[in-house]
Design a protein around this motif. Structure first.
Motif, PDB file in Angstrom:
ATOM      1  N   GLN A 259      30.679  26.312 -42.084  1.00 10.80           N
ATOM      2  CA  GLN A 259      32.172  26.844 -41.924  1.00 10.80           C
ATOM      3  C   GLN A 259      31.856  27.377 -40.339  1.00 10.80           C
ATOM      4  O   GLN A 259      32.598  27.073 -39.208  1.00 10.80           O
ATOM      5  CB  GLN A 259      32.662  27.850 -42.442  1.00 10.80           C
ATOM      6  CG  GLN A 259      32.902  27.507 -43.815  1.00 10.80           C
ATOM      7  CD  GLN A 259      33.684  28.521 -44.721  1.00 10.80           C
ATOM      8  OE1 GLN A 259      34.660  29.185 -44.423  1.00 10.80           O
ATOM      9  NE2 GLN A 259      33.063  28.762 -45.660  1.00 10.80           N
ATOM     10  N   ILE A 260      30.731  28.075 -40.069  1.00 13.40           N
ATOM     11  CA  ILE A 260      30.440  28.595 -38.538  1.00 13.40           C
ATOM     12  C   ILE A 260      30.234  27.520 -37.520  1.00 13.40           C
ATOM     13  O   ILE A 260      30.702  27.203 -36.611  1.00 13.40           O
ATOM     14  CB  ILE A 260      29.411  29.749 -38.617  1.00 13.40           C
ATOM     15  CG1 ILE A 260      29.766  30.871 -39.502  1.00 13.40           C
ATOM     16  CG2 ILE A 260      28.921  29.845 -37.133  1.00 13.40           C
ATOM     17  CD1 ILE A 260      28.663  31.790 -39.855  1.00 13.40           C
ATOM     18  N   LEU A 261      29.508  26.512 -38.173  1.00 11.02           N
ATOM     19  CA  LEU A 261      28.994  25.381 -37.410  1.00 11.02           C
ATOM     20  C   LEU A 261      30.268  24.618 -37.116  1.00 11.02           C
ATOM     21  O   LEU A 261      30.682  23.982 -36.001  1.00 11.02           O
ATOM     22  CB  LEU A 261      27.998  24.473 -38.049  1.00 11.02           C
ATOM     23  CG  LEU A 261      26.499  25.137 -38.169  1.00 11.02           C
ATOM     24  CD1 LEU A 261      25.660  24.337 -39.041  1.00 11.02           C
ATOM     25  CD2 LEU A 261      25.847  25.206 -36.639  1.00 11.02           C
ATOM     26  N   GLU A 262      31.022  24.393 -38.059  1.00 10.00           N
ATOM     27  CA  GLU A 262      32.579  23.633 -37.737  1.00 10.00           C
ATOM     28  C   GLU A 262      33.309  24.305 -36.762  1.00 10.00           C
ATOM     29  O   GLU A 262      33.939  23.529 -36.063  1.00 10.00           O
ATOM     30  CB  GLU A 262      33.101  23.582 -39.209  1.00 10.00           C
ATOM     31  CG  GLU A 262      34.361  22.657 -39.167  1.00 10.00           C
ATOM     32  CD  GLU A 262      34.302  20.968 -39.136  1.00 10.00           C
ATOM     33  OE1 GLU A 262      34.874  20.402 -38.498  1.00 10.00           O
ATOM     34  OE2 GLU A 262      33.212  20.831 -39.747  1.00 10.00           O
ATOM     35  N   ARG A 263      33.353  25.642 -36.925  1.00  7.41           N
ATOM     36  CA  ARG A 263      34.337  26.311 -36.152  1.00  7.41           C
ATOM     37  C   ARG A 263      33.696  26.176 -34.361  1.00  7.41           C
ATOM     38  O   ARG A 263      34.425  26.209 -33.567  1.00  7.41           O
ATOM     39  CB  ARG A 263      34.058  27.845 -36.373  1.00  7.41           C
ATOM     40  CG  ARG A 263      35.173  28.647 -35.477  1.00  7.41           C
ATOM     41  CD  ARG A 263      36.650  28.506 -35.715  1.00  7.41           C
ATOM     42  NE  ARG A 263      36.947  28.590 -37.510  1.00  7.41           N
ATOM     43  CZ  ARG A 263      37.167  30.042 -37.726  1.00  7.41           C
ATOM     44  NH1 ARG A 263      37.129  30.772 -37.035  1.00  7.41           N
ATOM     45  NH2 ARG A 263      37.356  29.889 -38.897  1.00  7.41           N
ATOM     46  N   GLN A 264      32.218  25.944 -34.477  1.00  8.35           N
ATOM     47  CA  GLN A 264      31.681  25.775 -33.079  1.00  8.35           C
ATOM     48  C   GLN A 264      31.920  24.391 -32.612  1.00  8.35           C
ATOM     49  O   GLN A 264      31.222  24.004 -31.518  1.00  8.35           O
ATOM     50  CB  GLN A 264      30.143  26.153 -32.942  1.00  8.35           C
ATOM     51  CG  GLN A 264      30.056  27.606 -33.410  1.00  8.35           C
ATOM     52  CD  GLN A 264      28.464  27.990 -33.350  1.00  8.35           C
ATOM     53  OE1 GLN A 264      27.730  27.322 -34.126  1.00  8.35           O
ATOM     54  NE2 GLN A 264      27.923  29.216 -32.839  1.00  8.35           N
ATOM     55  N   GLY A 265      32.363  23.650 -33.497  1.00  8.33           N
ATOM     56  CA  GLY A 265      32.560  22.171 -33.033  1.00  8.33           C
ATOM     57  C   GLY A 265      31.226  21.451 -33.392  1.00  8.33           C
ATOM     58  O   GLY A 265      31.280  20.125 -32.855  1.00  8.33           O
ATOM     59  N   LYS A 266      30.410  21.769 -34.279  1.00  4.43           N
ATOM     60  CA  LYS A 266      29.276  21.167 -34.675  1.00  4.43           C
ATOM     61  C   LYS A 266      29.478  20.262 -36.053  1.00  4.43           C
ATOM     62  O   LYS A 266      28.798  20.833 -37.043  1.00  4.43           O
ATOM     63  CB  LYS A 266      28.067  21.953 -34.775  1.00  4.43           C
ATOM     64  CG  LYS A 266      27.950  22.732 -33.207  1.00  4.43           C
ATOM     65  CD  LYS A 266      26.690  24.018 -33.337  1.00  4.43           C
ATOM     66  CE  LYS A 266      26.245  24.347 -31.984  1.00  4.43           C
ATOM     67  NZ  LYS A 266      25.577  25.132 -32.077  1.00  4.43           N
ATOM     68  N   THR A 267      30.166  19.437 -35.955  1.00  5.82           N
ATOM     69  CA  THR A 267      30.733  18.935 -37.191  1.00  5.82           C
ATOM     70  C   THR A 267      29.615  18.097 -38.023  1.00  5.82           C
ATOM     71  O   THR A 267      29.663  18.305 -39.290  1.00  5.82           O
ATOM     72  CB  THR A 267      31.773  17.820 -37.038  1.00  5.82           C
ATOM     73  OG1 THR A 267      32.865  18.477 -36.215  1.00  5.82           O
ATOM     74  CG2 THR A 267      32.564  17.302 -38.266  1.00  5.82           C
ATOM     75  N   ALA A 268      28.948  17.381 -37.358  1.00  8.57           N
ATOM     76  CA  ALA A 268      27.854  16.527 -38.046  1.00  8.57           C
ATOM     77  C   ALA A 268      26.641  17.747 -38.595  1.00  8.57           C
ATOM     78  O   ALA A 268      26.501  17.503 -39.782  1.00  8.57           O
ATOM     79  CB  ALA A 268      26.989  15.802 -37.132  1.00  8.57           C
ATOM     80  N   GLU A 269      26.537  18.813 -37.807  1.00  7.59           N
ATOM     81  CA  GLU A 269      25.511  19.703 -38.343  1.00  7.59           C
ATOM     82  C   GLU A 269      26.030  20.359 -39.798  1.00  7.59           C
ATOM     83  O   GLU A 269      25.362  20.793 -40.635  1.00  7.59           O
ATOM     84  CB  GLU A 269      25.266  20.862 -37.402  1.00  7.59           C
ATOM     85  CG  GLU A 269      24.497  20.332 -36.461  1.00  7.59           C
ATOM     86  CD  GLU A 269      24.074  21.164 -35.292  1.00  7.59           C
ATOM     87  OE1 GLU A 269      23.597  22.504 -35.464  1.00  7.59           O
ATOM     88  OE2 GLU A 269      24.268  20.949 -34.153  1.00  7.59           O
ATOM     89  N   ALA A 270      27.502  20.770 -39.640  1.00  5.32           N
ATOM     90  CA  ALA A 270      28.145  21.419 -40.882  1.00  5.32           C
ATOM     91  C   ALA A 270      28.144  20.387 -41.969  1.00  5.32           C
ATOM     92  O   ALA A 270      27.729  20.868 -43.171  1.00  5.32           O
ATOM     93  CB  ALA A 270      29.511  21.543 -40.128  1.00  5.32           C
ATOM     94  N   LYS A 271      28.282  19.174 -41.766  1.00  4.47           N
ATOM     95  CA  LYS A 271      28.361  18.068 -42.986  1.00  4.47           C
ATOM     96  C   LYS A 271      26.737  18.139 -43.386  1.00  4.47           C
ATOM     97  O   LYS A 271      26.684  18.108 -44.727  1.00  4.47           O
ATOM     98  CB  LYS A 271      28.683  16.895 -42.523  1.00  4.47           C
ATOM     99  CG  LYS A 271      28.926  15.920 -43.904  1.00  4.47           C
ATOM    100  CD  LYS A 271      29.414  14.557 -43.214  1.00  4.47           C
ATOM    101  CE  LYS A 271      29.914  13.795 -44.633  1.00  4.47           C
ATOM    102  NZ  LYS A 271      28.763  13.606 -45.631  1.00  4.47           N
TER     103      LYS A 271
END
Length: 370
Positions: A259-271
């Motif tokens: 969720q933190i990564l997603e909020r930072q715009g790092k969608t691929a890392e979040a997935k």
């Protein structure tokens, strides 16, 4: 408006004060005419308190008389001009555990003498003095002011005993008010709760609470959900996941990291993190994750998560309920209805059975159940 007392009056007043002070020093348990009181309010994690004495109206004229308008020479102490002590007896004291803004102006954490200048035109000035230990305002010195705030007073129903209260309390603010006779003197208190909590977290992580994984997860979660520093949050959750004696990788902390990564715009890392997390999750954790994806508008991804859950936890509750939600989200109401009827036969309690019955009706009418 200024008032000057005669030398005789000043002498009498001085004598009375010294006698009172001497008696109080010897027998400080004796009752007073103006009883001591205090009122406190927590705003976020900030504790604000006002300690004061409560005179009564007692059929006296208060404003412009017992409490003179403007600054005044009371004929005692070192002050040539004094505001009102905003109460009776000793200093009225205002305390805050964290920095505030009052009327939009900064007031650092600390302890202050609270004074007021009451004007004839329904205005007042609230004064926070760095000298909080003096008796009343007889020793008031404007050079010791920490803050002055001009406010508008209000007319209110009669209040016999001088009363402080905290009104309109919100997540980040409150209105502190003095109420006496038919006058209210309010001032707005605000504090940056997120900044205060983040500072407290940094301190707490260096003490005994910092020796367990859950504290680091909680800290990261607070920063994520309350506008804290995301890089700091990421460091905290990484500490919970690996590298420390208390670290343990699990679905919850991996999900939090995603969720933190997603909020930072790092969608691929979040997935990628969530792909790592899913095998560690329970059937209910995966179900909740699928619902989160629907809420984020990621309907196709949600359906894939519900399918994965059904495969890994075949025949258990609530996998078919999840599939019903997933297929409904993408508009496949027929397949959603099929799985919802299976879920109805596995529902563990009456509330779930009732909810499913209502959802079946919605799907039969081709309405999304999410």
């Amino acid at each position: 408006m200024k008032k000057f007392y005669s030398a005789i009056s000043a002498t009498i007043l001085t004598a009375v004060l010294f006698i009172s002070a001497t008696a109080t020093a010897q027998l400080d348990f004796l009752p007073r005419g103006s009883q001591a009181a205090s009122v406190s309010q927590r705003i976020g994690n900030t504790d604000v308190s006002i300690i004061y004495s409560r005179p009564s109206v007692n059929e006296r004229e208060i404003w412009g008389a017992l409490v003179p308008y403007g600054m005044n020479n009371f004929g005692f102490g070192t002050a040539t001009e004094s505001p009102w002590r905003a109460g009776a007896n000793e200093n009225t004291v205002f305390k805050t555990t964290h920095d505030l803004t009052i009327g939009g102006k900064a007031l650092p954490a600390g302890k202050y003498g609270l004074h007021m200048i009451v004007n004839e035109d329904n205005t007042a000035t609230v004064i926070f003095s760095k000298n909080h230990g003096a008796w009343g305002s007889y020793f008031y010195d404007p050079s010791e002011d920490a803050l002055r705030v001009d406010v508008t007073t209000n007319e209110i129903p009669h209040t016999e005993l001088l009363t402080y209260s905290f009104d309109e309390v919100g997540a980040n603010s409150a209105v502190a008010s003095l109420k006496w006779e038919k006058k209210q003197i309010p001032f707005t208190i605000e504090t940056d709760v997120t900044a205060n909590v983040m500072a407290e977290i940094r301190q707490q992580l260096q003490t005994s609470p910092g020796f367990n994984r859950q504290t680091w997860e909680q800290a990261a979660g607070y920063a994520l959900n309350n506008g804290g520093n995301l890089d700091e949050a990421l460091g905290w959750v990484n500490g919970a996941i690996e590298g420390q004696f208390f670290s343990q990788k699990n679905f919850n902390n991996l999900s939090l990291k995603a969720q933190i990564l997603e909020r930072q715009g790092k969608t691929a890392e979040a997935k990628a993190i969530m792909d790592e997390a899913m095998p560690l999750g329970t059937v209910f954790e995966i179900h909740s994750y699928g619902r989160q994806l629907i809420a984020q508008g990621k309907k196709d991804d949600a359906l894939e998560v519900f399918k994965w859950n059904a495969k890994e936890h075949k025949g258990t509750w609530p996998v078919d309920f999840g599939l019903a939600r997933g297929y409904s989200a993408v508009g496949n109401y027929k397949t959603a209805l099929k799985h919802l009827k299976i879920a109805a036969s596995r529902a563990p309690d009456q509330p779930n059975k009732d909810a499913i019955a209502a959802y079946i009706t919605q799907l039969e009418e081709e309405k999304d159940i999410n």
